[in-house]
Write an enzyme that holds these catalytic residues in place. Structure first.
Site, PDB file in Angstrom:
ATOM      1  N   HIS A 288       0.828  -1.207   0.000  1.00 55.54           N
ATOM      2  CA  HIS A 288       0.000   0.000   0.000  1.00 55.54           C
ATOM      3  C   HIS A 288       0.861   1.255   0.000  1.00 55.54           C
ATOM      4  O   HIS A 288       2.060   1.202   0.291  1.00 55.54           O
ATOM      5  CB  HIS A 288      -0.950   0.034   1.211  1.00 55.54           C
ATOM      6  CG  HIS A 288      -0.284   0.063   2.544  1.00 55.54           C
ATOM      7  ND1 HIS A 288      -0.006  -1.073   3.276  1.00 55.54           N
ATOM      8  CD2 HIS A 288       0.190   1.092   3.297  1.00 55.54           C
ATOM      9  CE1 HIS A 288       0.576  -0.744   4.423  1.00 55.54           C
ATOM     10  NE2 HIS A 288       0.716   0.572   4.452  1.00 55.54           N
TER      11      HIS A 288
ATOM     12  N   HIS B 236       4.015   7.076   3.762  1.00 56.31           N
ATOM     13  CA  HIS B 236       4.966   5.974   3.566  1.00 56.31           C
ATOM     14  C   HIS B 236       4.514   5.041   2.458  1.00 56.31           C
ATOM     15  O   HIS B 236       3.381   5.118   1.995  1.00 56.31           O
ATOM     16  CB  HIS B 236       5.200   5.195   4.876  1.00 56.31           C
ATOM     17  CG  HIS B 236       4.038   4.398   5.388  1.00 56.31           C
ATOM     18  ND1 HIS B 236       3.170   4.880   6.351  1.00 56.31           N
ATOM     19  CD2 HIS B 236       3.582   3.149   5.089  1.00 56.31           C
ATOM     20  CE1 HIS B 236       2.246   3.950   6.628  1.00 56.31           C
ATOM     21  NE2 HIS B 236       2.473   2.892   5.863  1.00 56.31           N
TER      22      HIS B 236
ATOM     23  N   GLU C  26       7.830   0.918   4.981  1.00 57.82           N
ATOM     24  CA  GLU C  26       7.343  -0.147   5.850  1.00 57.82           C
ATOM     25  C   GLU C  26       7.578  -1.475   5.132  1.00 57.82           C
ATOM     26  O   GLU C  26       7.371  -1.569   3.916  1.00 57.82           O
ATOM     27  CB  GLU C  26       5.836   0.053   6.107  1.00 57.82           C
ATOM     28  CG  GLU C  26       5.225  -1.013   7.013  1.00 57.82           C
ATOM     29  CD  GLU C  26       3.728  -0.797   7.290  1.00 57.82           C
ATOM     30  OE1 GLU C  26       3.091   0.002   6.579  1.00 57.82           O
ATOM     31  OE2 GLU C  26       3.215  -1.444   8.226  1.00 57.82           O
TER      32      GLU C  26
END
Lengths: 134, 134
Positions: free
Chosen positions: A7, A79, A130
């Protein structure tokens, strides 16, 4: 090593307005808000055919998103999340290459119930990364 | 209306170092640099299984990326690109919903040889949005 882009997270100052905009102006499939108290965020997932957009809004007094919104009152891209098969092997390889892992260095359970880690944005072209084990 | 996430663009201060980091530290499939003089950028595409990361580096005197790097010397996530089937229909729908299109409002030919438009980041939670007709 990295696999799919799981994502892209966008911090937003008004979760309802941002959800409505993605639903009506951009015509996307927008989920319901989910509180993630362990992470200090309320999230809304937008399902695209190949990946997801994660809208982030602060939850609670010590939300990690609040400082970002203080600096970026309109919001902004927060992010990207890459999938990995083995998060500990990925972490060890990255640390050997000189990258810094945020926090304790141990994976936490992320918004999808899977182990996640964050890498220092200064080590990745100003981009907070991430990693999520899938 | 919006379809796949075509790419996430990251502006970088050192294209060779960023390419090498994605290749070796993150273990991704990294392409060769491509100069895009019409857009004032040199780009490197990173192929993930479901989408692409586009590393951006300034090219020429009037690169639109230079100002971003002046403000963000470490680099940063610059924009996201969503695919649409009909870019003029998408533009007209977005303009009706109150969003602003950057530049003349007419599509240009993007890095993939397809028509693209950019939407004002202030209208999209601080996130610069590119639309690409596919």
């Amino acid at each position: 090593m990295i696999g799919r882009l799981n994502h892209v997270a966008i911090a937003v100052p008004d979760l309802e307005a941002a959800s409505e905009q993605y639903r009506t102006a951009l015509g996307a499939s927008v989920g319901a808000p989910q509180d993630e108290p362990d992470h200090g965020v309320t999230v809304v997932f937008i399902e695209l055919p190949n990946t997801k957009i994660e809208l982030l809004y602060p939850l609670g007094e010590e939300s990690p998103i609040q400082g970002f919104l203080d600096k970026n009152p309109s919001g902004g891209i927060h992010h990207v999340c890459y999938e990995v098969e083995d998060i500990l092997a990925a972490r060890d390889h990255l640390v050997q290459s000189g990258a810094r892992v945020l926090g304790t260095g141990e994976p936490k359970t992320g918004a999808h119930g899977k182990p996640v880690l964050f890498l220092h944005p200064k080590d990745f072209n100003g981009c907070l990364v991430e990693l999520e084990q899938v």
